[in-house]
Design a protein around this motif. Sequence first.
Motif, PDB file in Angstrom:
ATOM      1  N   LEU A 170       0.857  -1.367   0.267  1.00 19.13           N
ATOM      2  CA  LEU A 170       0.011   0.182   0.037  1.00 19.13           C
ATOM      3  C   LEU A 170       0.844   1.247   0.002  1.00 19.13           C
ATOM      4  N   GLY A 171       1.857   1.130   0.858  1.00 19.90           N
ATOM      5  CA  GLY A 171       2.726   2.364   0.855  1.00 19.90           C
ATOM      6  C   GLY A 171       3.452   2.671  -0.480  1.00 19.90           C
ATOM      7  N   ASN A 172       3.817   1.443  -1.092  1.00 20.90           N
ATOM      8  CA  ASN A 172       4.589   1.765  -2.338  1.00 20.90           C
ATOM      9  C   ASN A 172       3.646   1.939  -3.511  1.00 20.90           C
ATOM     10  N   GLU A 173       2.481   1.474  -3.339  1.00 21.66           N
ATOM     11  CA  GLU A 173       1.733   1.813  -4.254  1.00 21.66           C
ATOM     12  C   GLU A 173       1.417   3.541  -4.275  1.00 21.66           C
ATOM     13  N   ARG A 174       1.168   3.983  -3.193  1.00 23.36           N
ATOM     14  CA  ARG A 174       1.030   5.514  -3.001  1.00 23.36           C
ATOM     15  C   ARG A 174       2.409   6.021  -3.514  1.00 23.36           C
ATOM     16  N   LEU A 175       3.683   5.637  -3.055  1.00 23.16           N
ATOM     17  CA  LEU A 175       4.584   6.324  -3.215  1.00 23.16           C
ATOM     18  C   LEU A 175       4.836   6.370  -4.795  1.00 23.16           C
ATOM     19  N   GLN A 176       4.608   5.222  -5.485  1.00 22.63           N
ATOM     20  CA  GLN A 176       4.557   5.249  -7.104  1.00 22.63           C
ATOM     21  C   GLN A 176       3.669   5.785  -7.935  1.00 22.63           C
ATOM     22  N   ALA A 177       2.500   6.165  -7.189  1.00 28.42           N
ATOM     23  CA  ALA A 177       1.505   7.018  -7.953  1.00 28.42           C
ATOM     24  C   ALA A 177       1.870   8.192  -7.888  1.00 28.42           C
ATOM     25  N   ARG A 178       2.364   8.648  -6.656  1.00 31.87           N
ATOM     26  CA  ARG A 178       2.963  10.014  -6.511  1.00 31.87           C
ATOM     27  C   ARG A 178       4.116  10.396  -7.615  1.00 31.87           C
ATOM     28  N   PHE A 179       4.826   9.347  -7.753  1.00 25.10           N
ATOM     29  CA  PHE A 179       5.985   9.451  -8.670  1.00 25.10           C
ATOM     30  C   PHE A 179       5.412   9.619  -9.902  1.00 25.10           C
ATOM     31  N   ILE A 180       4.433   9.021 -10.402  1.00 26.68           N
ATOM     32  CA  ILE A 180       4.122   8.793 -11.678  1.00 26.68           C
ATOM     33  C   ILE A 180       3.177   9.912 -11.984  1.00 26.68           C
ATOM     34  N   ARG A 181       2.399  10.411 -11.142  1.00 28.42           N
ATOM     35  CA  ARG A 181       1.694  11.829 -11.047  1.00 28.42           C
ATOM     36  C   ARG A 181       2.689  12.950 -11.371  1.00 28.42           C
ATOM     37  N   ALA A 182       3.790  12.718 -10.732  1.00 28.03           N
ATOM     38  CA  ALA A 182       4.723  14.095 -10.789  1.00 28.03           C
ATOM     39  C   ALA A 182       5.456  14.075 -12.283  1.00 28.03           C
ATOM     40  N   LEU A 183       5.677  12.541 -12.440  1.00 24.11           N
ATOM     41  CA  LEU A 183       6.233  12.527 -13.926  1.00 24.11           C
ATOM     42  C   LEU A 183       5.354  13.119 -14.897  1.00 24.11           C
ATOM     43  N   ASP A 184       4.254  12.695 -14.647  1.00 21.98           N
ATOM     44  CA  ASP A 184       2.939  13.114 -15.787  1.00 21.98           C
ATOM     45  C   ASP A 184       2.928  14.676 -15.565  1.00 21.98           C
ATOM     46  N   GLU A 185       3.154  15.380 -14.662  1.00 22.83           N
ATOM     47  CA  GLU A 185       2.995  16.810 -14.823  1.00 22.83           C
ATOM     48  C   GLU A 185       3.892  17.481 -15.215  1.00 22.83           C
ATOM     49  N   LEU A 186       5.168  16.683 -15.769  1.00 21.63           N
ATOM     50  CA  LEU A 186       6.220  17.388 -16.378  1.00 21.63           C
ATOM     51  C   LEU A 186       5.860  17.722 -17.846  1.00 21.63           C
ATOM     52  N   PRO A 187       6.522  18.777 -18.434  1.00 22.17           N
ATOM     53  CA  PRO A 187       6.299  19.060 -19.809  1.00 22.17           C
ATOM     54  C   PRO A 187       6.746  17.941 -20.554  1.00 22.17           C
ATOM     55  N   ALA A 188       6.003  17.629 -21.564  1.00 21.11           N
ATOM     56  CA  ALA A 188       6.142  16.502 -22.538  1.00 21.11           C
ATOM     57  C   ALA A 188       7.832  16.355 -22.974  1.00 21.11           C
ATOM     58  N   GLU A 189       8.412  17.245 -23.193  1.00 23.91           N
ATOM     59  CA  GLU A 189       9.939  17.305 -23.704  1.00 23.91           C
ATOM     60  C   GLU A 189      10.640  16.968 -22.710  1.00 23.91           C
ATOM     61  N   GLN A 190      10.311  17.522 -21.180  1.00 27.66           N
ATOM     62  CA  GLN A 190      11.065  17.083 -20.278  1.00 27.66           C
ATOM     63  C   GLN A 190      10.933  15.635 -19.912  1.00 27.66           C
ATOM     64  N   ARG A 191       9.913  15.255 -19.660  1.00 28.72           N
ATOM     65  CA  ARG A 191       9.577  13.988 -19.448  1.00 28.72           C
ATOM     66  C   ARG A 191      10.105  12.781 -20.441  1.00 28.72           C
ATOM     67  N   GLU A 192       9.923  13.255 -21.704  1.00 27.99           N
ATOM     68  CA  GLU A 192      10.767  12.306 -22.805  1.00 27.99           C
ATOM     69  C   GLU A 192      12.085  12.062 -22.518  1.00 27.99           C
ATOM     70  N   ILE A 193      12.788  13.217 -22.214  1.00 31.23           N
ATOM     71  CA  ILE A 193      14.170  13.297 -22.115  1.00 31.23           C
ATOM     72  C   ILE A 193      14.408  12.263 -20.766  1.00 31.23           C
ATOM     73  N   PHE A 194      13.743  12.559 -19.710  1.00 34.02           N
ATOM     74  CA  PHE A 194      13.854  11.641 -18.343  1.00 34.02           C
ATOM     75  C   PHE A 194      13.821  10.295 -18.701  1.00 34.02           C
ATOM     76  N   VAL A 195      12.565  10.040 -19.456  1.00 33.63           N
ATOM     77  CA  VAL A 195      12.373   8.472 -19.510  1.00 33.63           C
ATOM     78  C   VAL A 195      13.503   7.871 -20.446  1.00 33.63           C
ATOM     79  N   LEU A 196      13.813   8.677 -21.440  1.00 32.65           N
ATOM     80  CA  LEU A 196      14.989   8.115 -22.357  1.00 32.65           C
ATOM     81  C   LEU A 196      16.217   7.770 -21.791  1.00 32.65           C
ATOM     82  N   ARG A 197      16.393   8.704 -20.976  1.00 28.40           N
ATOM     83  CA  ARG A 197      17.768   8.689 -19.948  1.00 28.40           C
ATOM     84  C   ARG A 197      17.605   7.494 -18.997  1.00 28.40           C
ATOM     85  N   GLU A 198      16.558   7.290 -18.476  1.00 31.88           N
ATOM     86  CA  GLU A 198      16.383   6.311 -17.437  1.00 31.88           C
ATOM     87  C   GLU A 198      16.339   4.749 -18.181  1.00 31.88           C
TER      88      GLU A 198
END
Lengths: 239, 212
Positions: free
Chosen positions: B142-170
């Motif tokens: 439950l804790g991890n899910e919450r954590l991951q959901a927050r992370f994904i939401r934060a990733l989602d809120e990034l501008p598309a260009e920044q998100r794309e670079i971050f994901v590519l890098r990872e």
Amino acid sequence: MNPHDDNGSADAGLQALYRQTGADRQPPAQLDRDILQAAARATHIKAGKRGFWQRLQMPVSVSAALVVTIMLARWMPAVTQPDLQLPAPATPISDQAQALDSRAQPAAADSGIRELEEAGTDRLQERSLEDNAAVARRKAAAMEKLASPAIRAAKGHMPSQPPAREQGAAESRTGGPAGQTQTKATLQLPADWLAEIRQLATAGQSERAARELRAFVAAYPHYPVEPPLKALLETPPDH
Amino acid sequence: MRRSADTGEHDRLHAPVSDMNDNLSDEALMQGYAGGNVDAFGCLYERHKGGLYRFLLRQCSNRDVADELFQETWHVLIRNAASYRVTAKFTTWLYRIGHHRLIDWYRRHQRGALTGYGDPGRGAGIEELATAASGQEPETSLGNERLQARFIRALDELPAEQREIFVLREETGMTLHEIATVLDCPPETAKSRLRYATAKLRARLGDLYESA
């Protein structure tokens, strides 16, 4: 940008979080199968697909070979007709050899004198002149061997004894002795001869044309003669 | 010594094709496939399917769309295999194709350039991605899910260009130069986008990622 900047934005905490969020997600197995099948299909298509030249290689080669064969078959009889003779040189070859010999002899004499005077210093020149004379003699002999009897006869090196075929042809054309008409008989190309016959036929001199044609056919039995001219052979010979 | 060298050579020559492919670089495998070696393609596909799929999935956040783009990307690669020349890394080429597929898809659907990561109504949204990180104990899940959901939401809120670079890098571990090549932008731009993305994620998840 320096290489250190490249890693400057890395963040271990964010990376760890990213890895926890669906980092093991994979495409569906069906998609894998479809893509791998498409890749295999593309390879087979590529292997089965032959280029433009590869497809036409065989028919083009066969056609080219056929064309070359036909052309050779058409042109070879004309080329192999034994009528082309070398023109007689202004001075007979044997005379040239004699002239070289005569030039070599004084040279040899001169060199002998010089040899006596200068104790044999110019032997090379003498030897080269002698060599030249020997080469000229050999050439003359070879050319004599190659030259036709008609040319030899015209040059008077031997009695006029052309082969029976040429003699018959010459006699039947001119009606005179072979020796007098050798030049025309042997130096004329068969095509020219036929043209002459054609001219005679069109000029109304059909008897003469038929006589010439008979001589032509006797001389060149394999040379193609067009049917209208061949019809002249039907006319009875003039005795 | 000589014998062992001979044995090694024998093993190498008689090794299964897939074993031989495992030791080859991506570029050599791609050239092998261009020359008709289907096994080389299989090896290449196994190496890169996960990273490419997640890259596309995190950009469009829709499993069906990600499947479609993923398939298109590989089909483009298959079609152009014969003209492949080793001028850059294979991954650069592959992700460049994927990036262009993404742009085309967004243009076709008039969604603007790489916008909207989270789209719960379109299949695999935040929840699906979050639950994908399974295998934890029920209490920690439950804790991890919450954590991951927050992370994904934060990733989602990034501008598309920044998100794309971050994901590519990872996903790929590419250098900024290679990412710039994939995205058709200057390396400095790629660098600043990544810096902004990291800073924003840190600001939003500061309390979480340190404990991760």
